[in-house]
Design a protein around this motif. Structure first.
Motif, PDB file in Angstrom:
ATOM      1  N   LEU A  18      44.347  39.416  45.870  1.00  0.00           N
ATOM      2  CA  LEU A  18      43.704  40.592  46.470  1.00  0.00           C
ATOM      3  C   LEU A  18      42.825  41.283  45.436  1.00  0.00           C
ATOM      4  O   LEU A  18      43.234  41.430  44.279  1.00  0.00           O
ATOM      5  CB  LEU A  18      44.772  41.586  46.951  1.00  0.00           C
TER       6      LEU A  18
ATOM      7  N   GLY B 156      46.415  45.230  40.190  1.00  0.00           N
ATOM      8  CA  GLY B 156      45.240  46.018  40.564  1.00  0.00           C
ATOM      9  C   GLY B 156      45.497  47.500  40.419  1.00  0.00           C
ATOM     10  O   GLY B 156      46.577  48.000  40.741  1.00  0.00           O
TER      11      GLY B 156
ATOM     12  N   ALA C 227      40.803  39.518  40.433  1.00  0.00           N
ATOM     13  CA  ALA C 227      39.493  39.221  39.831  1.00  0.00           C
ATOM     14  C   ALA C 227      39.362  39.850  38.442  1.00  0.00           C
ATOM     15  O   ALA C 227      38.354  39.649  37.762  1.00  0.00           O
ATOM     16  CB  ALA C 227      38.371  39.734  40.737  1.00  0.00           C
TER      17      ALA C 227
ATOM     18  N   LEU D  82      56.208  42.738  28.094  1.00  0.00           N
ATOM     19  CA  LEU D  82      55.193  42.582  27.053  1.00  0.00           C
ATOM     20  C   LEU D  82      55.628  43.337  25.796  1.00  0.00           C
ATOM     21  O   LEU D  82      55.539  42.823  24.677  1.00  0.00           O
ATOM     22  CB  LEU D  82      53.832  43.084  27.568  1.00  0.00           C
TER      23      LEU D  82
ATOM     24  N   GLN E  25      49.496  50.380  49.335  1.00  0.00           N
ATOM     25  CA  GLN E  25      49.942  48.988  49.168  1.00  0.00           C
ATOM     26  C   GLN E  25      51.447  48.869  49.419  1.00  0.00           C
ATOM     27  O   GLN E  25      51.930  47.817  49.868  1.00  0.00           O
ATOM     28  CB  GLN E  25      49.511  48.447  47.805  1.00  0.00           C
TER      29      GLN E  25
ATOM     30  N   ALA F  27      34.524  43.509  44.065  1.00  0.00           N
ATOM     31  CA  ALA F  27      34.916  42.342  43.246  1.00  0.00           C
ATOM     32  C   ALA F  27      35.059  41.080  44.089  1.00  0.00           C
ATOM     33  O   ALA F  27      35.517  40.040  43.589  1.00  0.00           O
ATOM     34  CB  ALA F  27      36.236  42.656  42.535  1.00  0.00           C
TER      35      ALA F  27
END
Ligand SMILES: NC(=O)c1ccc[n+]([C@@H]2O[C@H](COP(=O)([O-])OP(=O)(O)OC[C@H]3O[C@@H](n4cnc5c(N)ncnc54)[C@H](O)[C@@H]3O)[C@@H](O)[C@H]2O)c1
Ligand SMILES: O=C(O)C[C@H](O)C(=O)O
Length: 332
Positions: A42, A89, A14, A159, A113, A47
């Motif tokens: 997730l 996240g 989110a 990146l 996690q 959220a």
């Protein structure tokens, strides 16, 4: 015959990067234009409504490759059966917080996690950690998911790699697609070392070394390095938000090359578990030059490292060792 769908987990879906990333995955940017996907998203309970809004938009976008969406705040449901896990996240640094406080929050998120992925993901699940501190979060995930092979745990430095390609292309006025083989060594932080000593540009007269074409060592050893190291901070200053579209795009590049392979003669940068190559201490997640084939990365060996580079490789390793010690102190 149509391929079976691949299940891709995005944590923190989110958030900003999640919002840029999930449509890229659903369009085939990550796994190819003929690879159906099922997205697992997730986020945390505060959220949940926003996450559901992202799910609604995915349905509304009618992506032909998207064969299903799981949007949940339950980590077990999110991790079940996933083939690829993109871990975006995390807990951001807030005003008044010390580094150790942020580290402590993220260590506990990545520890729990890790266990969920270990127990519920598909065999051979490939994991990419994006959330900062990316290298150390990935290390914690590795430590607490011992049955996930260390070759399957990585962090995002693509990146930074792409930022380095972008800077060289701007400086020389050449297409970014003609520049290759820059290297990001070390941590996804301001101690990273963007190295052009093996980078080349495709020209009508053949491949030429970047150093020869730029012909300005002071710029390459100075401003170029600091610009890439501090690009994330410059984006935050300009947007008042951290990079999102470029981070999402880099996450797709990372997974695509890992799964589908790097082009012949090209290497990319990935944060991976150090085996001691280039005298980088084993046991850190450190960004190296890698090539990929058959779904596996391999550290490029035998590149010459001059004295200037050696110092920079060591400095960023030193920072990662300190982060590792800090992360472990948060576990006690
Ligand atoms: N490695 C890189 O190149 C790179 C580049 C840019 C940003 N980042 C990092 O990526 C992360 C995400 O950035 P963003 O801009 O999308 O942030 P964001 O704050 O917009 O989104 C993060 C999302 O994670 C969620 N979240 C928090 N704890 C969670 C948990 N335990 N489980 C699941 N979800 C959780 C939040 O609710 C939020 O929706 C940050 O840590 C950022 O620093 C890394
Ligand atoms: O979120 C940040 O601190 C910066 C981010 O990691 C980036 O490189 O853009």
């Amino acid at each position: 015959m149509a391929k079976d769908p691949v299940r891709v987990l995005v944590t923190g879906a989110a958030g900003q990067i999640g919002y840029a990333l999930v449509p890229m995955i659903a369009r085939g940017v990550m796994l190819g234009p003929d690879q159906p996907v099922i997205l697992h998203m997730l986020d945390i309970p505060p959220a949940a409504e926003s996450l559901n809004g992202v799910k609604m938009e995915l349905v509304d976008a009618a992506f032909p490759l998207l064969k299903g969406v799981v949007a949940t705040t339950d980590v077990v449901e999110a991790c079940t059966g996933v083939n690829i896990a993109v871990m975006v996240g995390g807990f951001p640094r807030k005003e008044g917080m010390e580094r150790k406080d942020v580290m402590s929050k993220n260590v506990s998120i990545y520890k729990s996690q890790a266990s969920a992925l270990e127990k519920h993901a598909a065999a051979n699940c490939k994991v990419l950690v994006v959330a900062n501190p990316a290298n150390t979060n990935a290390l914690i995930l590795k430590e607490f998911a011992p049955s996930i092979h260390e070759k399957n745990i990585s962090c995002l430095t693509r990146l930074d790699h792409n930022r380095a390609l972008g800077q060289i292309s701007e400086r020389l006025g050449v297409q970014v697609s003609d520049v290759k083989n820059v290297i990001i060594w070390g941590n996804h932080s301001s101690t990273q070392y963007p190295d052009v000593n093996h980078a080349t540009v495709a020209t009508p007269a053949g491949e030429k070394p970047v150093r020869e074409l730029v012909a300005d060592d002071a710029w390459l050893n100075g401003e170029f390095i600091t610009t890439v190291q501090q690009r994330g901070a410059a984006i935050i200053k300009a947007r008042k938000l951290s990079s999102a579209l470029s981070a999402a795009s880099a996450a797709c590049d990372h997974i695509r090359d890992w799964v589908l392979g790097t082009p012949q003669g090209t290497f990319v940068s990935m944060g991976v578990y150090s085996d001691g190559s280039y005298n980088v201490p084993a046991g850190l997640i450190y960004s190296f030059p890698v090539t990929c084939g058959n779904g596996e990365w391999k550290i490029v060996q035998g590149l010459a490292i001059d004295e200037f580079s050696r110092k920079k490789l060591d400095a960023t390793a030193e920072e990662l060792s300190e982060e590792k010690a800090l992360a472990y102190s948060c576990l006690n």
